[in-house]
Motif scaffolding. Structure first.
Motif, PDB file in Angstrom:
ATOM      1  N   GLY A  58       0.813  -1.223   0.000  1.00 15.74           N
ATOM      2  CA  GLY A  58       0.000   0.000   0.000  1.00 15.74           C
ATOM      3  C   GLY A  58       0.840   1.263   0.000  1.00 15.74           C
ATOM      4  O   GLY A  58       0.572   2.202  -0.761  1.00 15.74           O
ATOM      5  N   VAL A  59       1.857   1.308   0.836  1.00 10.41           N
ATOM      6  CA  VAL A  59       2.730   2.486   0.886  1.00 10.41           C
ATOM      7  C   VAL A  59       3.499   2.639  -0.419  1.00 10.41           C
ATOM      8  O   VAL A  59       3.669   3.749  -0.919  1.00 10.41           O
ATOM      9  N   ALA A  60       3.938   1.524  -1.006  1.00 14.39           N
ATOM     10  CA  ALA A  60       4.651   1.592  -2.286  1.00 14.39           C
ATOM     11  C   ALA A  60       3.752   2.187  -3.368  1.00 14.39           C
ATOM     12  O   ALA A  60       4.198   3.006  -4.182  1.00 14.39           O
ATOM     13  N   ALA A  61       2.472   1.805  -3.358  1.00 13.26           N
ATOM     14  CA  ALA A  61       1.540   2.351  -4.348  1.00 13.26           C
ATOM     15  C   ALA A  61       1.305   3.842  -4.111  1.00 13.26           C
ATOM     16  O   ALA A  61       1.243   4.630  -5.066  1.00 13.26           O
ATOM     17  N   MET A  62       1.175   4.249  -2.844  1.00 13.33           N
ATOM     18  CA  MET A  62       0.926   5.667  -2.547  1.00 13.33           C
ATOM     19  C   MET A  62       2.131   6.551  -2.866  1.00 13.33           C
ATOM     20  O   MET A  62       1.965   7.717  -3.217  1.00 13.33           O
ATOM     21  N   LEU A  63       3.330   5.993  -2.758  1.00  5.47           N
ATOM     22  CA  LEU A  63       4.538   6.799  -2.964  1.00  5.47           C
ATOM     23  C   LEU A  63       5.177   6.597  -4.340  1.00  5.47           C
ATOM     24  O   LEU A  63       6.316   6.997  -4.548  1.00  5.47           O
ATOM     25  N   ARG A  64       4.439   6.014  -5.259  1.00  3.72           N
ATOM     26  CA  ARG A  64       5.040   5.712  -6.573  1.00  3.72           C
ATOM     27  C   ARG A  64       5.500   6.965  -7.317  1.00  3.72           C
ATOM     28  O   ARG A  64       6.385   6.898  -8.149  1.00  3.72           O
ATOM     29  N   ALA A  69      11.264   8.842  -1.559  1.00  2.00           N
ATOM     30  CA  ALA A  69      10.460   8.407  -0.416  1.00  2.00           C
ATOM     31  C   ALA A  69      10.030   6.950  -0.587  1.00  2.00           C
ATOM     32  O   ALA A  69      10.010   6.182   0.376  1.00  2.00           O
ATOM     33  N   HIS A  70       9.696   6.584  -1.824  1.00  2.64           N
ATOM     34  CA  HIS A  70       9.292   5.199  -2.113  1.00  2.64           C
ATOM     35  C   HIS A  70      10.408   4.230  -1.739  1.00  2.64           C
ATOM     36  O   HIS A  70      10.179   3.216  -1.078  1.00  2.64           O
ATOM     37  N   ASP A  71      11.638   4.552  -2.148  1.00  2.00           N
ATOM     38  CA  ASP A  71      12.764   3.657  -1.881  1.00  2.00           C
ATOM     39  C   ASP A  71      13.069   3.554  -0.388  1.00  2.00           C
ATOM     40  O   ASP A  71      13.323   2.458   0.132  1.00  2.00           O
ATOM     41  N   VAL A  72      13.035   4.679   0.317  1.00  5.78           N
ATOM     42  CA  VAL A  72      13.294   4.671   1.749  1.00  5.78           C
ATOM     43  C   VAL A  72      12.241   3.834   2.475  1.00  5.78           C
ATOM     44  O   VAL A  72      12.567   2.976   3.316  1.00  5.78           O
ATOM     45  N   MET A  73      10.980   4.043   2.153  1.00  8.34           N
ATOM     46  CA  MET A  73       9.905   3.297   2.817  1.00  8.34           C
ATOM     47  C   MET A  73       9.937   1.817   2.448  1.00  8.34           C
ATOM     48  O   MET A  73       9.624   0.964   3.282  1.00  8.34           O
ATOM     49  N   LEU A  74      10.328   1.499   1.230  1.00  9.99           N
ATOM     50  CA  LEU A  74      10.424   0.096   0.833  1.00  9.99           C
ATOM     51  C   LEU A  74      11.497  -0.618   1.652  1.00  9.99           C
ATOM     52  O   LEU A  74      11.283  -1.743   2.122  1.00  9.99           O
ATOM     53  N   VAL A  75      12.619   0.041   1.867  1.00  8.70           N
ATOM     54  CA  VAL A  75      13.685  -0.551   2.681  1.00  8.70           C
ATOM     55  C   VAL A  75      13.211  -0.717   4.130  1.00  8.70           C
ATOM     56  O   VAL A  75      13.383  -1.786   4.727  1.00  8.70           O
ATOM     57  N   LEU A  76      12.604   0.331   4.693  1.00 15.98           N
ATOM     58  CA  LEU A  76      12.133   0.255   6.078  1.00 15.98           C
ATOM     59  C   LEU A  76      11.037  -0.797   6.248  1.00 15.98           C
ATOM     60  O   LEU A  76      11.043  -1.569   7.217  1.00 15.98           O
ATOM     61  N   ASP A  77      10.097  -0.846   5.317  1.00 21.20           N
ATOM     62  CA  ASP A  77       9.019  -1.827   5.415  1.00 21.20           C
ATOM     63  C   ASP A  77       9.538  -3.252   5.238  1.00 21.20           C
ATOM     64  O   ASP A  77       9.090  -4.164   5.937  1.00 21.20           O
ATOM     65  N   SER A  78      10.472  -3.442   4.339  1.00 22.42           N
ATOM     66  CA  SER A  78      11.055  -4.777   4.144  1.00 22.42           C
ATOM     67  C   SER A  78      11.810  -5.214   5.400  1.00 22.42           C
ATOM     68  O   SER A  78      11.720  -6.368   5.827  1.00 22.42           O
ATOM     69  N   TYR A  79      12.535  -4.286   6.000  1.00 21.66           N
ATOM     70  CA  TYR A  79      13.246  -4.566   7.249  1.00 21.66           C
ATOM     71  C   TYR A  79      12.269  -4.977   8.341  1.00 21.66           C
ATOM     72  O   TYR A  79      12.509  -5.922   9.089  1.00 21.66           O
ATOM     73  N   THR A  80      11.139  -4.284   8.416  1.00 16.92           N
ATOM     74  CA  THR A  80      10.132  -4.594   9.436  1.00 16.92           C
ATOM     75  C   THR A  80       9.569  -6.000   9.246  1.00 16.92           C
ATOM     76  O   THR A  80       9.406  -6.748  10.209  1.00 16.92           O
ATOM     77  N   VAL A  81       9.268  -6.365   8.019  1.00 16.81           N
ATOM     78  CA  VAL A  81       8.748  -7.708   7.738  1.00 16.81           C
ATOM     79  C   VAL A  81       9.774  -8.752   8.158  1.00 16.81           C
ATOM     80  O   VAL A  81       9.437  -9.740   8.831  1.00 16.81           O
ATOM     81  N   LEU A  82      11.032  -8.552   7.792  1.00 16.26           N
ATOM     82  CA  LEU A  82      12.073  -9.504   8.168  1.00 16.26           C
ATOM     83  C   LEU A  82      12.273  -9.555   9.680  1.00 16.26           C
ATOM     84  O   LEU A  82      12.506 -10.627  10.246  1.00 16.26           O
ATOM     85  N   LEU A  83      12.157  -8.426  10.352  1.00 15.57           N
ATOM     86  CA  LEU A  83      12.302  -8.391  11.806  1.00 15.57           C
ATOM     87  C   LEU A  83      11.188  -9.176  12.486  1.00 15.57           C
ATOM     88  O   LEU A  83      11.442  -9.961  13.406  1.00 15.57           O
ATOM     89  N   VAL A  84       9.954  -9.004  12.036  1.00 13.91           N
ATOM     90  CA  VAL A  84       8.835  -9.738  12.630  1.00 13.91           C
ATOM     91  C   VAL A  84       9.004 -11.238  12.396  1.00 13.91           C
ATOM     92  O   VAL A  84       8.811 -12.050  13.305  1.00 13.91           O
ATOM     93  N   LEU A  85       9.380 -11.622  11.181  1.00 11.93           N
ATOM     94  CA  LEU A  85       9.632 -13.041  10.908  1.00 11.93           C
ATOM     95  C   LEU A  85      10.795 -13.557  11.749  1.00 11.93           C
ATOM     96  O   LEU A  85      10.769 -14.689  12.248  1.00 11.93           O
TER      97      LEU A  85
END
Length: 188
Positions: A58-64, A69-85
């Motif tokens: 969703g954030v990637a679509a909003m920041l396209r 900003a898209h790249d920064v949020m993609l890195v942060l969101d990917s990090y969060t997913v990996l951290l939760v896993l």
């Protein structure tokens, strides 16, 4: 600086747990009997990871239209997913371990307390859903629940996440098969 070092070490262990989980390996279980506790938190953490993935899309679509900003949020969101896993993986690959000398009560990579069997005065299966901090007591809940209570005959030391040394006389922990853990401990 010491606090930052401990937190970075914690994150590295979380990601190391993810690697162990993908390789179907465990940590620190050789020579002992493992008692898992991750089943109680698995659906919650995996559900949270799924929600994080949806949020990432969703954030990637909003920041396209804003590539930086898209790249920064993609890195942060990917990090969060990996951290939760990784947090779930830490619970899977680091179960409680019972050896002939001690019980290692663990909570992912956050906590590892070694309790000598000679220091266990009483053990019982006791489901508790309310945990208030009390000096000398240690609660290792999963899903806000503990299922085994250990009363110790002498204080047992452990290190907190930030490296502070504390001592406990009562340990409450969660085990997927609490009955089997209590049975084995009462026979030991």
């Amino acid at each position: 600086m010491r606090t930052v070092h401990r937190l970075v070490l914690h994150e590295a262990r979380v990601f190391g747990s993810l690697a162990l989980w993908m390789g179907r390996r465990s940590q620190g279980t050789a020579g002992g009997r493992a008692f898992g506790y991750a089943r109680g938190q698995g659906s919650t953490l995996l559900g949270l990871a799924f929600v994080c993935v949806i949020e990432t899309v969703g954030v990637a679509a909003m920041l396209r239209d804003w590539p930086a900003a898209h790249d920064v949020m993609l890195v942060l969101d990917s990090y969060t997913v990996l951290l939760v896993l990784g947090l779930h993986a830490a619970g899977v690959v680091r179960p409680h371990v019972l050896t002939g000398e001690a019980l290692r009560g663990r909570y992912g990579v956050r906590l590892d307390v070694r309790i000598p069997l000679t220091a266990i005065g009483a053990v019982r299966r006791e489901v508790r859903t309310t945990h208030r901090y009390e000096p000398g007591e240690l609660d290792l809940p999963v899903g806000s629940q503990t299922s085994v209570t250990l009363e110790l005959t002498e204080p047992v030391p452990y290190l907190t996440l930030l490296g502070h040394r504390e001592e406990v006389r009562v340990v409450r922990l969660y085990a997927d098969d609490a009955g089997a853990l209590v049975h084995v401990l009462t026979r030991a």
